[in-house]
Design an enzyme around this catalytic site. Sequence first.
Site, mmCIF file in Angstrom:
data_model
loop_
_atom_site.group_PDB
_atom_site.id
_atom_site.type_symbol
_atom_site.label_atom_id
_atom_site.label_comp_id
_atom_site.label_asym_id
_atom_site.label_seq_id
_atom_site.Cartn_x
_atom_site.Cartn_y
_atom_site.Cartn_z
ATOM 1 N N ARG A 71 48.869 40.222 40.246
ATOM 2 C CA ARG A 71 47.571 39.938 40.853
ATOM 3 C C ARG A 71 47.615 38.518 41.412
ATOM 4 N NH1 ARG A 71 46.506 42.336 35.797
ATOM 5 N NH2 ARG A 71 45.547 44.409 35.947
ATOM 6 N N LYS A 106 43.573 40.154 33.334
ATOM 7 C CA LYS A 106 42.297 40.840 33.551
ATOM 8 C C LYS A 106 41.773 41.509 32.287
ATOM 9 C CE LYS A 106 40.243 44.260 36.683
ATOM 10 N NZ LYS A 106 40.502 45.163 37.821
ATOM 11 N N HIS A 159 46.047 40.778 48.618
ATOM 12 C CA HIS A 159 46.121 41.659 47.455
ATOM 13 C C HIS A 159 46.912 42.935 47.760
ATOM 14 C CE1 HIS A 159 44.924 43.501 43.671
ATOM 15 N NE2 HIS A 159 44.492 44.558 44.324
ATOM 16 N N HIS A 169 48.351 47.122 33.664
ATOM 17 C CA HIS A 169 47.242 48.067 33.558
ATOM 18 C C HIS A 169 47.142 48.614 32.139
ATOM 19 C CE1 HIS A 169 47.579 48.869 38.146
ATOM 20 N NE2 HIS A 169 46.639 47.992 37.890
ATOM 21 N N TYR A 184 46.936 52.542 43.265
ATOM 22 C CA TYR A 184 47.794 51.810 44.181
ATOM 23 C C TYR A 184 48.788 52.706 44.916
ATOM 24 C CZ TYR A 184 46.094 47.536 41.994
ATOM 25 O OH TYR A 184 45.292 46.525 41.546
#
Length: 311
Positions: free
Chosen positions: A141, A166, A242, A276, A285
């Site tokens: 990221r 995140k 991104h 993730h 993605y």
Amino acid sequence: MKVDHAVSAYVVYKQSLGMRFATEARTLKSFSKSVGDVDFDRVGPELVRRFLDGNGPLTLFWHRKFGVLTGFYRFCLARGYVRTVPLPPRAPKCPQAFTGYIYSEAEIKLLLQAAAARTRCNIDASTSRTLLLLLYATGLRISEALHLNLADVDLNERVLQVRETKFYKTRLVPIGTDLTEVLREYALQRFKRPPSDPDAPFLLTRRGQRVSRAGAEEAFKQLREQAGVRRNDGARYQPRLHDLRHSFALTRLVHWYREGADVQRLLPQLATYLGHVHITGTQRYLSMTPELLQQACLRFERFVFGGTDHA
């Protein structure tokens, strides 16, 4: 009570529950700035709708703002900060989900060439090039790349330590030989005298400060325009920084198909590498591009007409 005081109380409450709440806090501060320094009771439906609608077309961001304000007003109503809720009774139909852009190798070369020609920017050519290659080669990221400190970049072991991402996770990201040399060259160029502080930022502006996300995205916009990289699929948005993360994930998938690897078994590993929590986050993605579709069709043909490929 003023709107900004109510916002502060709500953010403190959410963070006291262990939530990071950073994105929502920025949205609420924007709301407070939009309605002005007024008493909460004076914020009516028109002011709320003006904030929600903004100046552009309806996007998913409208619904994110609506969701944040819904929780905020529920909190304020329960505590007597407001007597009525001026939110729209229903949200408009959600627009089609945004599709990330997949950069070709030729476009990456154009972006790198544009980065090498940078002269008048707070982010110089070396930092621009290194950031592009770092994102394209690892799928980090943007915030993860920009928050790397010197201590997080172990070039001897060829691994990056990505801290408190995140989902409040810290993970190790192995890197290849080529990227290691890129980072080593950058470190030698930027740090003529090695800093004594291991928490010093790795990626630096011309002034020796940490690169901000806003600065990185603005610099990339200029690079993209200079390189002539544009979408031609009718989408509202042009390629973003991104989207290098999307490109990394899809490129890895295509390579696995070409190698005849068991893609279904490897997908959880890709999800872990990208940071993730669930594999569903990774699936967002993996857009179906012509190249990926071709590889999937070839895999299916080999499966039908003979061979040992995995579905």
